[in-house]
Design an enzyme around this catalytic site. Structure first.
Site, PDB file in Angstrom:
ATOM      1  N   GLY A  29       0.824  -1.223   0.092  1.00  0.00           N
ATOM      2  CA  GLY A  29       0.256   0.031  -0.040  1.00  0.00           C
ATOM      3  C   GLY A  29       0.823   1.425   0.088  1.00  0.00           C
ATOM      4  O   GLY A  29       2.007   1.368  -0.658  1.00  0.00           O
ATOM      5  N   SER A  30       0.366   2.210   0.440  1.00  0.00           N
ATOM      6  CA  SER A  30       1.050   3.540   0.666  1.00  0.00           C
ATOM      7  C   SER A  30       2.447   3.750   1.338  1.00  0.00           C
ATOM      8  O   SER A  30       3.122   4.593   1.225  1.00  0.00           O
ATOM      9  CB  SER A  30      -0.004   4.666   1.176  1.00  0.00           C
ATOM     10  OG  SER A  30      -0.933   4.727   0.480  1.00  0.00           O
ATOM     11  N   THR A  31       2.844   2.742   2.054  1.00  0.00           N
ATOM     12  CA  THR A  31       4.359   2.558   2.687  1.00  0.00           C
ATOM     13  C   THR A  31       5.290   2.430   1.489  1.00  0.00           C
ATOM     14  O   THR A  31       6.425   2.929   1.444  1.00  0.00           O
ATOM     15  CB  THR A  31       4.561   1.641   3.301  1.00  0.00           C
ATOM     16  OG1 THR A  31       4.090   0.153   3.026  1.00  0.00           O
ATOM     17  CG2 THR A  31       3.570   1.529   4.931  1.00  0.00           C
ATOM     18  N   PHE A  32       4.825   2.274   0.276  1.00  0.00           N
ATOM     19  CA  PHE A  32       5.614   2.293  -0.922  1.00  0.00           C
ATOM     20  C   PHE A  32       5.611   3.513  -1.802  1.00  0.00           C
ATOM     21  O   PHE A  32       6.712   3.461  -2.470  1.00  0.00           O
ATOM     22  CB  PHE A  32       5.108   1.096  -1.912  1.00  0.00           C
ATOM     23  CG  PHE A  32       6.104   0.508  -2.812  1.00  0.00           C
ATOM     24  CD1 PHE A  32       7.172   0.012  -2.542  1.00  0.00           C
ATOM     25  CD2 PHE A  32       6.040   0.641  -4.310  1.00  0.00           C
ATOM     26  CE1 PHE A  32       7.952  -0.675  -3.217  1.00  0.00           C
ATOM     27  CE2 PHE A  32       6.719   0.041  -5.213  1.00  0.00           C
ATOM     28  CZ  PHE A  32       7.701  -0.602  -4.736  1.00  0.00           C
TER      29      PHE A  32
END
Length: 496
Positions: A229-232
């Protein structure tokens, strides 16, 4: 004891058994009077004491002391440490000539398997002449036993236990490391099991309860890959800046809460949760804007993105003591469509990342663009860092991405603001990955993430922590993970 009469009868019929033999049928924890003298004895202690008293009332039953491996962290570290069990016929065949006998134990999982040769040691032996009464007259040959090596790891037992206690009811995992040295401080998978049960022996009901539990407590989650998800997004940001696809101050334009490149996407759109301006990198990270990073991935291009990800460890084995699943950007050998590329920009599509690998990538934001190699075996107490991949990003790129990551935690609009501290500067990135069959699917799950780290190299307890919970859909999304990680950091960091 939870074992059947047939099993006991089989033990009593063994060839070596004589009329006066002591035949072990089970191994149970030893409870001593001192264990009962505490103000509030543990309920398990009381149950074990009652069991021992009941056993001793049965004619023919004796209790004999025996030394067995004991794991003091129990459920908190069982997936990491593993356990030993009695050797099988297959083990004896596979390790023929290595000193194992039918009564030996051998590492079956985790560190017990990884360091089996070092931990094993060697049995001693003595050949002697005795008289008719069994008195030793002379020793013909003697070989002293050799203990196995002590293995020292970098794991912080208190932090490992704290992480487990916070997440023990959740399906998820956490990894923590010192981002400057690569020392792995914790590797936790939840829910878990007590590895002592495998040493002492389990009855069928215990094994069935573990094996059939839908939460899969035996499954080691920190070794797997997950949709990040958005941790990428910080990774995509840094790659885009590196290849010159855009600059940190390029305004991508306000598209509202839904966007598609053109009509060739049909009814497929990328959605986001916040409307803000200007639409530049720092703000896109703070507000976790899916549309911005979908556009960023398209600007980078599939070939350039795949090449860049391969350069930071994708599709290759992580150089670590424990074998981890390899991170990937596609189920095939490449990113095949424009929509898949756009989805990859915000950590969806077919992106799967191992948590420890993700932590290693994030170390580049604290080490002038160098990715630090994680390690577990504390050889001689050394805490020196080793670079895994050098010059992944330039110091300028690191500075520009860090501005957004610090905003995520310290800006009131940031998605990780719940972890903000006044005494210690933190930075990080939240993430919520949707797992569903179609765009319209409402029954899918959501994976919640939080990556958080101290930003001061001189901090007393530098840490980079990544936690993941498999299903946060109805319990607060990534905010649920932020709240738990905050409690963990409050305990670990204290007041500096």
């Amino acid at each position: 004891l939870g074992i059947g009469a047939d099993e006991i009868e089989d033990k009593l019929k063994a060839d070596w058994v004589k009329a006066d033999s002591f035949v072990p049928v089970a191994t149970i924890p030893k409870i001593q009077e001192v264990d009962l003298l505490t103000v509030n004895p543990d309920e398990t202690v009381l149950e074990e004491k009652e069991k021992q008293d009941t056993l001793l009332k049965i004619p023919g039953i004796m209790l004999s002391d025996v030394k067995v491996r004991t794991y003091y962290l129990k459920e908190a570290a069982s997936h990491l440490v593993g356990y030993v069990q009695a050797v099988t016929a297959e083990d004896l065949q596979e390790h023929k000539g290595e000193g194992y006998r039918t009564n030996s134990v051998i590492g079956k999982t985790g560190l017990e398997t990884l360091y089996e040769k070092e931990l094993k040691g060697t049995d001693g032996c003595e050949i002697c002449i005795v008289d008719a009464n069994g008195n030793k007259k002379s020793v013909i040959a003697y070989e002293p036993k050799k203990d196995g090596e002590d293995i020292h790891t970098t794991i912080d037992g208190d932090l490992q236990s704290t992480l487990y206690e916070q997440f023990k009811e959740d399906r998820g995992c956490s990894v923590a490391l010192n981002p400057y040295t690569g020392e792995v401080l914790a590797l936790v998978s939840t829910p878990s099991y007590d590895n002592n049960d495998f040493v002492r022996g389990m009855d069928n009901s215990q094994w069935s309860a573990l094996n059939e539990n839908e939460d899969r407590p035996l499954y080691n989650r920190f070794r797997q890959t997950w949709c990040p998800g958005s941790t990428f997004k910080p990774v995509i940001a840094a790659i885009g800046l590196k290849v010159g696809a855009f600059t940190a101050n390029d305004d991508f334009g306000n598209e509202g809460l839904a966007w598609q490149k053109d009509s060739s996407w049909g009814d497929y759109t990328v959605t986001t949760l916040h409307d803000y301006e200007p639409v530049i990198l720092k703000n896109a990270l703070i507000y976790s804007d899916n549309i911005y990073f979908a556009k960023a991935a398209l600007k980078i291009g599939a070939d350039q993105l795949m090449q860049s990800l391969n350069q930071i460890g994708f599709n290759q084995e992580l150089p670590f003591d424990i074998k981890m699943s390899e991170s990937q950007y596609s189920n095939m050998d490449k990113i095949e469509t424009e929509i898949q590329l756009a989805d990859s920009g915000y950590g969806q599509g077919q992106i799967l990342v191992n948590p420890l690998h993700l932590a290693s990538i994030f170390t580049a934001f604290l080490n002038d663009g160098n990715m630090i190699k994680p390690y577990l075996h504390a050889d001689g107490g050394s805490t020196s860092s080793e670079i895994w991949i050098k010059d992944v990003f330039s110091p300028q790129i690191v500075s520009e991405v860090m501005e957004g990551l610090e905003g995520v935690v310290n800006n009131p609009e940031g998605t990780g603001y719940g972890a903000c501290r006044e005494d210690i500067r933190l930075a990080g990135k939240t993430g919520t990955a949707e797992l569903k069959a179609t765009k319209e699917d409402t029954s899918g799950t959501e994976i919640g993430w939080f990556t958080v780290f101290t930003t001061d190299r001189d901090a007393k307890n530098p840490i980079l922590l990544i936690s993941m919970v498999e299903n946060v859909k109805d319990i607060g999304g990534s905010g649920y993970v932020v709240e738990k990680d905050k409690a963990i950091l409050d305990e670990y960091l204290g007041n500096e």
